[in-house]
Each structure stands twice: as C-alpha cells, then as structure tokens.
Motif scaffolding. Structure first.
Motif, mmCIF file in Angstrom:
data_model
loop_
_atom_site.group_PDB
_atom_site.id
_atom_site.type_symbol
_atom_site.label_atom_id
_atom_site.label_comp_id
_atom_site.label_asym_id
_atom_site.label_seq_id
_atom_site.Cartn_x
_atom_site.Cartn_y
_atom_site.Cartn_z
ATOM 1 N N TRP A 1 0.818 -1.349 -0.001
ATOM 2 C CA TRP A 1 -0.038 0.053 0.114
ATOM 3 C C TRP A 1 0.848 1.296 -0.017
ATOM 4 C CZ3 TRP A 1 -5.353 0.877 1.602
ATOM 5 C CH2 TRP A 1 -6.378 -0.177 1.436
ATOM 6 N N ALA B 1 -8.283 0.908 -3.506
ATOM 7 C CA ALA B 1 -8.217 1.093 -2.184
ATOM 8 C C ALA B 1 -9.848 0.845 -1.762
ATOM 9 C CB ALA B 1 -7.685 1.888 -1.601
ATOM 10 N N PRO C 1 -3.128 -0.116 -4.263
ATOM 11 C CA PRO C 1 -4.215 0.607 -3.086
ATOM 12 C C PRO C 1 -3.312 1.744 -2.768
ATOM 13 C CG PRO C 1 -3.759 -1.649 -2.624
ATOM 14 C CD PRO C 1 -2.717 -1.585 -3.572
#
Length: 332
Positions: free
Chosen positions: A14, A62, A45
């Motif tokens: 992420w 996300a 994400p």
C-alpha cells in the motif's frame, strides 16, 4: 512525487502517508480517486491523509478492498463524499468515515514503528524540542506498541525527550488498568491521560460551528463525538483520575466542551484535573472567560491563527481570536 514514490515501493504494498492540502495545491478543489488512478496507479492501493488528519483520499482499488461504493451507508460523525448527482464515492472520506478503511490497511510492522519513532526524535532534536505529549488519538493497539517501544528506547538511553503518551478517551478504563499494573512511569516516558474529539477540522469543513460554512451553507460541520457521549466519557475518565484533553475547533464544539468540563467539575468535585481543549481555534466572545472559570487550559497552536477562515462571519471570528491571544492582525 506520488508517481516517483510508486516506482520505489515493492509490488503489492500500500501507498500510505499524505499530508496534502487542497487549499494550497488544488485551489480549494478536493482531489479524487480518479486523479490517483490516472497519474499514479490503478493496481496499487493508495490511501493518503490530509495534513490535519480529518480527511483522506483513497484510490479506486483501495475503496474496492474496503467495500466502499455507491451503496455504502454514511457513518455518523463523518462523510463519504459523493460525485455530484450520484452516490458514487469520489475517494474523499471525512472524519469518522475514514474508519471504513481501517480494517483493510495492513498493520505497520514493529521495525517501521521504531524507525518512525527514531525519525521523530531526530526531528525534535534538530529544532530543540525536549518535551512532547503524544496525543494523536490512534487506537489502543497502537498505543500499547508505542508504550513498549518508548520504554525500550528509554532503557537504552535513546529517548531524547520527556514524553507523555495519551490514550483514546474511549479506552480510559484500559489505561487506568495499565497504570494500576505498571505505574505511570517515573523517567522520561510516562503515561499521561486520554484524548477525545468533539469535531473535525476547519480545512475539512467538519469543524462544528454555530453558523453554516460560506462555501457550503448546507453544513455547520460534524460532531465526531456527540456531546452527550463526550460527557459520559469525560465523567468516567475523570473519576479514574486521568487527565482529559479534547480536540475542539469550531465555536459550537468549544462551547459545548466548556459545558461538559463545567459539569464534570461540579459532579466529580474539586481537584487539580487540568482539563485541556486542544486547539480552541474558534470561540464566541462570551466563551473566553469560561476557560479561567472552569480551570481549562487552552492548548492552542500558532498555525491556526494564520489559517484561512472558511466560515460564515469568519473574518470577525478571526479578529476576535487574534485579540484573545494578543497577536497583531496579519497582512491579507
């Protein structure tokens, strides 16, 4: 910058962080998931917080992981911002709506936590800061990890500030139990009290005001914690002997919080409790003397004085705040 950072991150990780400010970067227009999808990444994400911590931006992948879509119900004390004329989310989440992402964001590993603490200590040393209250409002699990690492650094002689760690006000009982078991700490690292939130922030248009916002007359902000709930939290924490500090930005949020502190003083009896209002940014004239009367500390930050007002009759409130803290009128 985000594109460059994307190229440095391992695949699948992420992208987190942020500290963006749409007032400075996008002329007051909020960024969107579509912008991230187009210019940064469609498969990684991305979740980036605004610099005040009261608003965040998620990209499409996300939001899919968190199940945020047109059918997502609104969260009390927050907002899923929608595209005009539809229920489709733009990617912007305000205040309590940010909790929708909490369960899907990977936990920070221990090495990253320690690395972050060391960088923060280095920054504090570089500007001569020797005492810190850590009151960001993160959850009990994070607070417990931080307490462990702060104590370990102190034992190694590497904690270069005096530090008081505050827990969420909803976890007052857990903090009291920890203090009963381990004590508050006797050296540089100590357990402080509890932190709560009355409202959001001015820049996110979620500070709770008596009057509507100029740019959006349909809103007066949000209660991150309803006043009735905050009263119960404050009463319990105070009975446990914990210092209570609560975030309040808007003039209505500050007025209600002063009501709450006054009631706790009356119900729990006199003691040196040192209630604090974090920020106390916008106040009605009649609320100024109530701080002294209720023995409440106005924990203010100079940055807020020079921030741009976005509320109805904002210029009047801005001048009143400057007079309150004895600062000159800034150039416009």
């Amino acid at each position: 910058m985000l594109k460059e950072y994307d190229q440095k991150l391992p695949q699948g990780r992420w992208m987190l962080g942020g500290n963006w400010d749409h007032d400075r970067t996008f002329n007051g227009v909020l960024p969107t998931a579509a912008m991230i999808d187009k210019y940064v990444s469609t498969d990684r994400p991305v979740y980036l917080r605004r610099y005040d911590g009261h608003m965040s931006l998620a990209n499409t992948v996300a939001m899919k992981k968190a199940g945020i879509n047109a059918g997502t119900q609104e969260i009390k004390g927050g907002e899923v911002v929608r595209q005009p004329g539809t229920q489709e989310p733009t990617g912007i989440l305000r205040d309590n709506a940010m909790s929708l992402m909490g369960s899907v964001i990977p936990a920070t590993d221990e090495e990253d936590i320690v690395r972050g603490i060391r960088r923060a200590l280095e920054e504090a040393r570089s500007v001569g800061v020797t005492s810190i209250d850590d009151i960001d409002g993160s959850g009990r699990a994070t607070r417990t990890k931080l307490w462990k690492h702060y104590k370990n650094l102190e034992a190694k002689g590497e904690l270069s500030v005096r530090l008081r760690l505050f827990w969420p006000i909803t976890e007052a009982r857990g903090l009291a139990d920890l203090i009963a078991k381990e004590g508050r700490g006797t050296g540089l690292a100590q357990l402080g009290g509890v932190k709560g939130f009355m409202d959001g922030s001015l820049g996110s248009s979620t500070a709770k005001m008596f009057d509507p916002y100029r740019h959006d007359t349909a809103t007066t902000g949000v209660w991150v914690t309803p006043p009735s709930a905050m009263l119960q939290h404050a009463l319990e924490a105070d009975k446990l002997g914990l210092q209570v500090v609560v975030h309040a930005i808007g003039d209505e949020a500050n007025a209600k919080l002063l009501d709450i502190y006054t009631e706790v003083n009356e119900k729990n009896g006199p003691r040196d409790r040192r209630f604090r209002i974090e920020h106390a940014q916008h106040l009605r004239q009649e609320d100024y003397p109530r701080f002294a009367k209720a023995s409440v500390i106005a924990s203010m930050q100079p940055y807020h004085v020079i921030g741009r007002c976005q509320v109805g009759r904002g210029a009047h409130r801005h001048r009143a705040l400057q007079q309150f803290i004895r600062l000159p009128q800034p150039a416009r």
